[in-house]
Design a protein around this motif. Structure first.
Motif, mmCIF file in Angstrom:
data_model
loop_
_atom_site.group_PDB
_atom_site.id
_atom_site.type_symbol
_atom_site.label_atom_id
_atom_site.label_comp_id
_atom_site.label_asym_id
_atom_site.label_seq_id
_atom_site.Cartn_x
_atom_site.Cartn_y
_atom_site.Cartn_z
ATOM 1 N N HIS A 252 0.831 -1.199 0.000
ATOM 2 C CA HIS A 252 0.000 0.000 0.000
ATOM 3 C C HIS A 252 0.869 1.253 0.000
ATOM 4 C CE1 HIS A 252 -3.732 -2.096 0.392
ATOM 5 N NE2 HIS A 252 -3.543 -2.494 1.633
ATOM 6 N N SER A 253 2.112 1.117 0.450
ATOM 7 C CA SER A 253 3.004 2.259 0.599
ATOM 8 C C SER A 253 3.505 2.764 -0.751
ATOM 9 C CB SER A 253 4.204 1.873 1.477
ATOM 10 O OG SER A 253 5.201 2.865 1.411
ATOM 11 N N ARG A 254 3.153 3.992 -1.081
ATOM 12 C CA ARG A 254 3.632 4.591 -2.332
ATOM 13 C C ARG A 254 5.147 4.757 -2.302
ATOM 14 N NH1 ARG A 254 -0.684 9.619 -2.195
ATOM 15 N NH2 ARG A 254 -2.561 8.369 -1.913
ATOM 16 N N ASN A 255 5.674 5.089 -1.126
ATOM 17 C CA ASN A 255 7.115 5.287 -1.002
ATOM 18 C C ASN A 255 7.871 3.992 -1.252
ATOM 19 O OD1 ASN A 255 7.403 8.203 0.167
ATOM 20 N ND2 ASN A 255 5.714 7.269 1.282
ATOM 21 N N ARG A 256 7.389 2.906 -0.675
ATOM 22 C CA ARG A 256 8.049 1.622 -0.913
ATOM 23 C C ARG A 256 7.936 1.226 -2.388
ATOM 24 N NH1 ARG A 256 6.085 -4.356 0.053
ATOM 25 N NH2 ARG A 256 8.022 -5.434 -0.412
ATOM 26 N N ARG A 257 6.756 1.429 -2.985
ATOM 27 C CA ARG A 257 6.571 1.049 -4.380
ATOM 28 C C ARG A 257 7.494 1.846 -5.295
ATOM 29 N NH1 ARG A 257 0.917 1.690 -3.632
ATOM 30 N NH2 ARG A 257 0.750 2.936 -5.520
ATOM 31 N N ALA A 258 7.627 3.137 -5.026
ATOM 32 C CA ALA A 258 8.549 3.954 -5.822
ATOM 33 C C ALA A 258 9.979 3.469 -5.646
ATOM 34 C CB ALA A 258 8.433 5.424 -5.415
ATOM 35 N N GLY A 259 10.350 3.130 -4.419
ATOM 36 C CA GLY A 259 11.692 2.626 -4.153
ATOM 37 C C GLY A 259 11.986 1.331 -4.886
ATOM 38 N N ILE A 260 10.998 0.445 -4.932
ATOM 39 C CA ILE A 260 11.180 -0.828 -5.650
ATOM 40 C C ILE A 260 11.522 -0.570 -7.112
ATOM 41 C CG2 ILE A 260 9.962 -2.872 -6.509
ATOM 42 C CD1 ILE A 260 8.418 -2.912 -3.848
ATOM 43 N N LEU A 261 10.809 0.348 -7.723
ATOM 44 C CA LEU A 261 11.057 0.664 -9.136
ATOM 45 C C LEU A 261 12.449 1.243 -9.343
ATOM 46 C CD1 LEU A 261 7.559 2.207 -9.926
ATOM 47 C CD2 LEU A 261 8.420 -0.012 -10.707
ATOM 48 N N ILE A 262 12.878 2.096 -8.423
ATOM 49 C CA ILE A 262 14.222 2.665 -8.521
ATOM 50 C C ILE A 262 15.274 1.583 -8.339
ATOM 51 C CG2 ILE A 262 15.860 4.247 -7.404
ATOM 52 C CD1 ILE A 262 13.366 6.015 -6.751
ATOM 53 N N GLY A 263 15.036 0.680 -7.402
ATOM 54 C CA GLY A 263 15.962 -0.438 -7.187
ATOM 55 C C GLY A 263 16.077 -1.339 -8.402
ATOM 56 N N LYS A 264 15.016 -1.384 -9.196
ATOM 57 C CA LYS A 264 15.031 -2.208 -10.405
ATOM 58 C C LYS A 264 15.638 -1.468 -11.604
ATOM 59 C CE LYS A 264 11.157 -5.258 -9.253
ATOM 60 N NZ LYS A 264 9.777 -5.710 -9.612
ATOM 61 N N GLY A 265 16.075 -0.237 -11.377
ATOM 62 C CA GLY A 265 16.800 0.463 -12.423
ATOM 63 C C GLY A 265 16.085 1.641 -13.051
ATOM 64 N N LYS A 266 14.852 1.928 -12.612
ATOM 65 C CA LYS A 266 14.146 3.063 -13.194
ATOM 66 C C LYS A 266 14.609 4.370 -12.557
ATOM 67 C CE LYS A 266 10.169 0.631 -14.948
ATOM 68 N NZ LYS A 266 8.770 0.760 -15.370
ATOM 69 N N SER A 267 14.511 5.452 -13.319
ATOM 70 C CA SER A 267 14.859 6.760 -12.784
ATOM 71 C C SER A 267 13.783 7.207 -11.804
ATOM 72 C CB SER A 267 14.989 7.775 -13.913
ATOM 73 O OG SER A 267 13.712 8.029 -14.492
ATOM 74 N N GLU A 269 12.047 9.936 -11.958
ATOM 75 C CA GLU A 269 10.908 10.436 -12.727
ATOM 76 C C GLU A 269 10.050 9.288 -13.246
ATOM 77 O OE1 GLU A 269 14.068 11.374 -13.075
ATOM 78 O OE2 GLU A 269 13.857 13.323 -12.102
ATOM 79 N N GLU A 270 10.690 8.231 -13.754
ATOM 80 C CA GLU A 270 9.943 7.080 -14.252
ATOM 81 C C GLU A 270 9.165 6.401 -13.132
ATOM 82 O OE1 GLU A 270 12.865 5.649 -17.944
ATOM 83 O OE2 GLU A 270 13.260 4.971 -15.889
ATOM 84 N N ALA A 271 9.784 6.294 -11.958
ATOM 85 C CA ALA A 271 9.121 5.659 -10.811
ATOM 86 C C ALA A 271 7.895 6.457 -10.374
ATOM 87 C CB ALA A 271 10.105 5.513 -9.653
ATOM 88 N N LEU A 272 8.035 7.779 -10.326
ATOM 89 C CA LEU A 272 6.912 8.625 -9.906
ATOM 90 C C LEU A 272 5.768 8.567 -10.903
ATOM 91 C CD1 LEU A 272 8.808 11.767 -8.544
ATOM 92 C CD2 LEU A 272 7.794 9.887 -7.246
ATOM 93 N N GLN A 273 6.101 8.506 -12.181
ATOM 94 C CA GLN A 273 5.056 8.400 -13.204
ATOM 95 C C GLN A 273 4.305 7.089 -13.072
ATOM 96 O OE1 GLN A 273 6.925 8.980 -17.008
ATOM 97 N NE2 GLN A 273 7.077 11.198 -16.792
ATOM 98 N N GLU A 274 5.015 6.009 -12.759
ATOM 99 C CA GLU A 274 4.365 4.701 -12.662
ATOM 100 C C GLU A 274 3.498 4.588 -11.409
ATOM 101 O OE1 GLU A 274 5.609 -0.028 -12.865
ATOM 102 O OE2 GLU A 274 6.782 1.494 -13.927
ATOM 103 N N VAL A 275 3.975 5.137 -10.295
ATOM 104 C CA VAL A 275 3.174 5.114 -9.062
ATOM 105 C C VAL A 275 1.933 5.983 -9.234
ATOM 106 C CG1 VAL A 275 3.142 5.745 -6.618
ATOM 107 C CG2 VAL A 275 5.143 4.600 -7.585
#
Length: 341
Positions: A252-267, A269-275
C-alpha cells in the motif's frame, strides 16, 4: 456527541477518514480542489481511482467550495499533500473560526523552510487550535474497517483529548501524546526510510537487509528528532517504529513502491510516473538531508537516499558505502557511558 467535520482534501486518506467519521454518525463535508472531482464523488459516491469499492455514505457532502466545507463545523481535518499545506492554509485563514480545531493528518515537511506542517499552519493561521494525527494507517485498510491505531498530539491536552474522542471507534483506536514535534517528525521521516526499503526490495535483497535498514533508520530519525526537541520515547511508539514498519513492508506504501522501481533500475521520474500518486518521501528526503546538515546530525541512510534519488548514485554502491562505514557501537554515547564502556 453532536459533532460536524470538514475534511479538506479528497485523496485516499481524506476520503477514508470522511467515510470512517460518517459511519460514526457525524455529518461530514469533503472538499476537493477540483470541481469535476467533487461532482464525480457526489454522483458516484465512490473514489474510484484511489479507494475502489468503498461507498461514500449519504451523510458525507462532497463540495469544492472551501467555505461551505468548513463553515459551522467543529473539526477541520487537513488532508492535502505536504507541498499544498501552506497554500491551503492561506485559503483557510479567514474562514477558520477561533473555536474550531484543525487536525492535520498530512505527513511531510515543508521543503523550502524545513518547517513541520503544524508550524506552517500556525504561521498562516495564528489563531488556529491545532492537533496532528499520525501512525500506521493505510487509507485502504481504514476505509475497510480493518483495526488500526493512531496517535494525536497537540500543545494543549484538551484539544488532543477532544480529537481522540471524535475519531476513536471500535476499529480505530487513538492514543494521545504531548510530543507534537516527535509525532510529526516520525510520520514524515519514515517515508525516507521506506523509499530506501523499497530500493532494497528492488535490488532483491532479503529480510536481513530490511530489518537492519528499519532498525538503523529509526535510530537516525530519533537522533534528529531529539536534537530538534522531540522525546525519545515517541519514536518507539505508533508514529515512530509503528508507522515505519507498515510503510517499509506494505505494498500500500507509495514510497516503498517507488523505491522498488528505482531499485530495479528506473529513474526517479519514471518511478513517480508509474506510481501515479504523491510520493511524500521524495521531497522529505531533500528536507531531511538539509535538516541533518543544519543540526549537525549523522544520518547515513538519509544521505545515501539523497545521493541515489538526486545525484543518480548507483543503489548497490550506496549499500556498500553504508555497510563499510567506520566501525562503531550500536548504542548512543550516553548509554555507553552508563555501562562504563
Amino acid at each position: 456527541m453532536s459533532i460536524s467535520v470538514g475534511v479538506v482534501g479528497s485523496g485516499s486518506w481524506g476520503t477514508a477518514l470522511a467515510v470512517m467519521l460518517s459511519k460514526k454518525g457525524y455529518n461530514v463535508n469533503l472538499w476537493s480542489w477540483l470541481e469535476d472531482e467533487s461532482k464525480r464523488l457526489a454522483e458516484t459516491r465512490e473514489n474510484i481511482e484511489l479507494l475502489p469499492g468503498i461507498i461514500i455514505p449519504s451523510n458525507v457532502t462532497c463540495t469544492w467550495d472551501l467555505e461551505k466545507c468548513i463553515s459551522n463545523v467543529d473539526i477541520v481535518v487537513t488532508a492535502v499533500p505536504s507541498h499544498a499545506v501552506r497554500s491551503t492554509a492561506r485559503k483557510l485563514k479567514d474562514l477558520v473560526q477561533k473555536d474550531q480545531v484543525i487536525v492535520n493528518v498530512s505527513k511531510g515537511l515543508e521543503e523550502s523552510t524545513l518547517m513541520r506542517l503544524s508550524e506552517v499552519i500556525s504561521e498562516e493561521i495564528p489563531h488556529a487550535k491545532i492537533a496532528v494525527m499520525s501512525g500506521p494507517s493505510h487509507a485502504e485498510e481504514v476505509a475497510r474497517d480493518i483495526p488500526t491505531t493512531n496517535v494525536v498530539a497537540s500543545k494543549e491536552r484538551e484539544i488532543a483529548e477532544l480529537v481522540q474522542d471524535v475519531f476513536m471507534n471500535p476499529k480505530f483506536r487513538v492514543y494521545t501524546n504531548p510530543d507534537i514535534i516527535g509525532v510529526e517528525l516520525g510520520g514524515s521521516l519514515k517515508n525516507v526510510i521506506a523509499l530506501a526499503a523499497g530500493i532494497c526490495d528492488g535490488l532483491a535483497f532479503g529480510d536481513n537487509t530490511k530489518a537492519a535498514l528499519m532498525t538503523r533508520g529509526i535510530a537516525e530519525i530519533a537522533r534528529l528528532g531529539v536534537t530538534m526537541g522531540a522525546k525519545l520515547e515517541t519514536f518507539a511508539g505508533l508514529s515512530g517504529i509503528g508507522d515505519l514498519i507498515v510503510t517499509c513492508t506494505s505494498m500500500h506504501s507509495r514510497n516503498r513502491r517507488a523505491g522498488i522501481l528505482i531499485g530495479k533500475g528506473k529513474s526517479l521520474e519514471e518511478a513517480l510516473q508509474e506510481v501515479h500518486m504523491v510520493v511524500e518521501g521524495v521531497n522529505t528526503t531533500r528536507a531531511a538531508y538539509r535538516l541533518a546538515q543544519k543540526h549537525n546530525v549523522e544520518m547515513p541512510i538519509v544521505n545515501e537516499a539523497y545521493h541515489v534519488l538526486f545525484e543518480q548514485k548507483n543503489p548497490k554502491v550506496a549499500v556498500v558505502d553504508l555497510m563499510m562505514r567506520s566501525k562503531t557501537h550500536e548504542m548512543e554515547e550516553v548509554v555507553i557511558e552508563k555501562y562504563n564502556w
